[in-house]
Design a protein around this motif. Structure first.
Motif, short mmCIF file in Angstrom:
data_model
loop_
_atom_site.label_atom_id
_atom_site.label_comp_id
_atom_site.label_asym_id
_atom_site.label_seq_id
_atom_site.Cartn_x
_atom_site.Cartn_y
_atom_site.Cartn_z
N GLU A 57 0.85 -1.19 0.00
CA GLU A 57 0.00 0.00 0.00
C GLU A 57 0.88 1.24 0.00
OE1 GLU A 57 -2.78 1.88 3.30
OE2 GLU A 57 -3.71 0.09 2.43
N ILE A 58 0.50 2.23 -0.80
CA ILE A 58 1.29 3.44 -0.96
C ILE A 58 0.55 4.62 -0.34
CG2 ILE A 58 2.29 5.04 -2.65
CD1 ILE A 58 2.40 2.54 -4.56
N ALA A 59 1.27 5.36 0.49
CA ALA A 59 0.73 6.58 1.09
C ALA A 59 1.59 7.76 0.63
CB ALA A 59 0.76 6.49 2.61
N ILE A 60 0.96 8.89 0.45
CA ILE A 60 1.68 10.13 0.19
C ILE A 60 1.37 11.08 1.35
CG2 ILE A 60 1.74 12.22 -1.24
CD1 ILE A 60 1.59 10.47 -3.69
N VAL A 61 2.44 11.72 1.84
CA VAL A 61 2.31 12.70 2.90
C VAL A 61 2.72 14.05 2.34
CG1 VAL A 61 3.02 13.38 5.22
CG2 VAL A 61 2.87 10.94 4.63
N GLU A 62 1.81 15.00 2.39
CA GLU A 62 2.06 16.37 1.95
C GLU A 62 2.32 17.20 3.19
OE1 GLU A 62 2.16 19.66 -0.81
OE2 GLU A 62 2.66 17.55 -0.85
N ILE A 63 3.53 17.75 3.29
CA ILE A 63 3.94 18.54 4.45
C ILE A 63 3.53 19.99 4.25
CG2 ILE A 63 5.93 19.42 5.75
CD1 ILE A 63 7.29 16.71 5.10
N LYS A 64 2.87 20.53 5.25
CA LYS A 64 2.48 21.95 5.24
C LYS A 64 3.12 22.60 6.46
CE LYS A 64 0.61 21.76 1.52
NZ LYS A 64 1.56 22.22 0.53
N SER A 65 4.12 23.44 6.20
CA SER A 65 4.88 24.04 7.29
C SER A 65 4.22 25.30 7.85
CB SER A 65 6.30 24.36 6.82
OG SER A 65 6.27 25.21 5.70
N CYS A 66 3.24 25.85 7.12
CA CYS A 66 2.55 27.05 7.62
C CYS A 66 1.22 27.21 6.86
CB CYS A 66 3.40 28.30 7.46
SG CYS A 66 3.78 28.72 5.76
N ILE A 67 0.37 28.08 7.34
CA ILE A 67 -0.93 28.30 6.72
C ILE A 67 -0.77 28.83 5.30
CG2 ILE A 67 -3.07 29.65 6.87
CD1 ILE A 67 -2.69 29.61 9.93
N ALA A 68 0.17 29.74 5.09
CA ALA A 68 0.37 30.30 3.74
C ALA A 68 0.76 29.20 2.75
CB ALA A 68 1.45 31.38 3.78
N ASP A 69 1.57 28.25 3.18
CA ASP A 69 1.96 27.12 2.33
C ASP A 69 0.72 26.32 1.93
OD1 ASP A 69 3.37 25.04 1.07
OD2 ASP A 69 3.87 24.06 2.97
N PHE A 70 -0.15 26.07 2.90
CA PHE A 70 -1.38 25.32 2.60
C PHE A 70 -2.29 26.09 1.64
CE2 PHE A 70 -5.88 24.63 3.59
CZ PHE A 70 -6.00 23.34 3.12
N ARG A 71 -2.50 27.35 1.91
CA ARG A 71 -3.43 28.14 1.09
C ARG A 71 -2.92 28.34 -0.33
NH1 ARG A 71 -5.39 31.97 5.90
NH2 ARG A 71 -7.07 30.59 6.61
N ALA A 72 -1.62 28.37 -0.53
CA ALA A 72 -1.05 28.57 -1.86
C ALA A 72 -1.03 27.28 -2.68
CB ALA A 72 0.38 29.12 -1.75
N ASP A 73 -1.22 26.15 -2.03
CA ASP A 73 -1.10 24.85 -2.70
C ASP A 73 -2.41 24.43 -3.35
OD1 ASP A 73 -0.57 22.29 -3.52
OD2 ASP A 73 -0.14 21.50 -1.54
N ARG A 74 -2.39 24.30 -4.65
CA ARG A 74 -3.57 23.82 -5.38
C ARG A 74 -3.31 22.47 -6.03
NH1 ARG A 74 -6.09 26.60 -2.53
NH2 ARG A 74 -6.48 28.79 -2.88
N LYS A 75 -2.12 21.91 -5.82
CA LYS A 75 -1.74 20.67 -6.50
C LYS A 75 -2.05 19.42 -5.69
CE LYS A 75 3.07 20.82 -4.93
NZ LYS A 75 2.72 21.49 -3.70
N TRP A 76 -2.30 19.56 -4.41
CA TRP A 76 -2.43 18.37 -3.56
C TRP A 76 -3.51 17.39 -4.01
CZ3 TRP A 76 -6.78 17.05 -1.02
CH2 TRP A 76 -7.71 18.05 -0.75
N PRO A 77 -4.66 17.81 -4.58
CA PRO A 77 -5.64 16.79 -5.00
C PRO A 77 -5.09 15.84 -6.08
CG PRO A 77 -6.70 18.94 -4.84
CD PRO A 77 -5.22 19.17 -4.70
#
Length: 158
Positions: A57-77
């Motif tokens: 089974e394969i898992a991907i972990v997307e690291i978000k170091s701050c709120i701005a990093d999360f809000r700017a990220d549109r690629k995670w889906p």
């Protein structure tokens, strides 16, 4: 060659992201998963961590170091197409309520992580799984080979 081979930082991650990466990799290892940081996907994107368990089974972990990093990220889906389970990993002070419901959540620091919410299972198609398993195996072997011979030709990017 003297001593053990050493990893070379690639310079893309902030100190906060590197600390979280280390803690998440420790957490995954304690659960029996092996993780590869900065894993290149066939889509051209890079997963912060791709991890493999003993069943394949394969898992991907997307690291978000701050709120701005999360809000700017549109690629995670897009990462969902490359894993059975998708997680976000964040620091303890990150507001968890802004994270999407459809992903697992890990909260951690440089020393470890804790599962706050399990990731839903979305099994990969067999052909996609096979291609990813080969890519993960080659990435791990290539990185290990590069540790022992950083100047080796033909190793490509892993």
């Amino acid at each position: 060659m003297t001593g053990e081979p050493a990893l070379r930082p690639d310079g893309r991650q902030s100190p906060a992201a590197l600390a979280l990466q280390r803690g998440v990799l420790r957490h995954l290892a304690a659960l029996g998963l092996v993780g590869i940081p900065e894993f290149g996907l066939v889509s051209g994107r890079r997963a912060d961590i791709a991890a493999l368990d003993a069943k394949g089974e394969i898992a991907i972990v997307e690291i978000k170091s701050c709120i701005a990093d999360f809000r700017a990220d549109r690629k995670w889906p897009d990462y969902r197409l490359h894993c059975d389970r998708l997680f976000f990993a964040v620091a303890p002070d990150f507001p968890l309520e802004i994270l999407p419901d459809a992903v697992g959540i890990l909260v951690g620091d440089a020393f470890g992580a804790e599962l706050v919410r399990p990731a839903p299972l979305h099994p990969l198609p067999a052909a996609t799984r096979k291609a990813l398993l080969i890519r993960l195996a080659r990435a791990g072997a290539g990185r290990l080979a590069r540790l022992y011979d950083p100047d080796a030709l033909g190793l490509g990017e892993f």
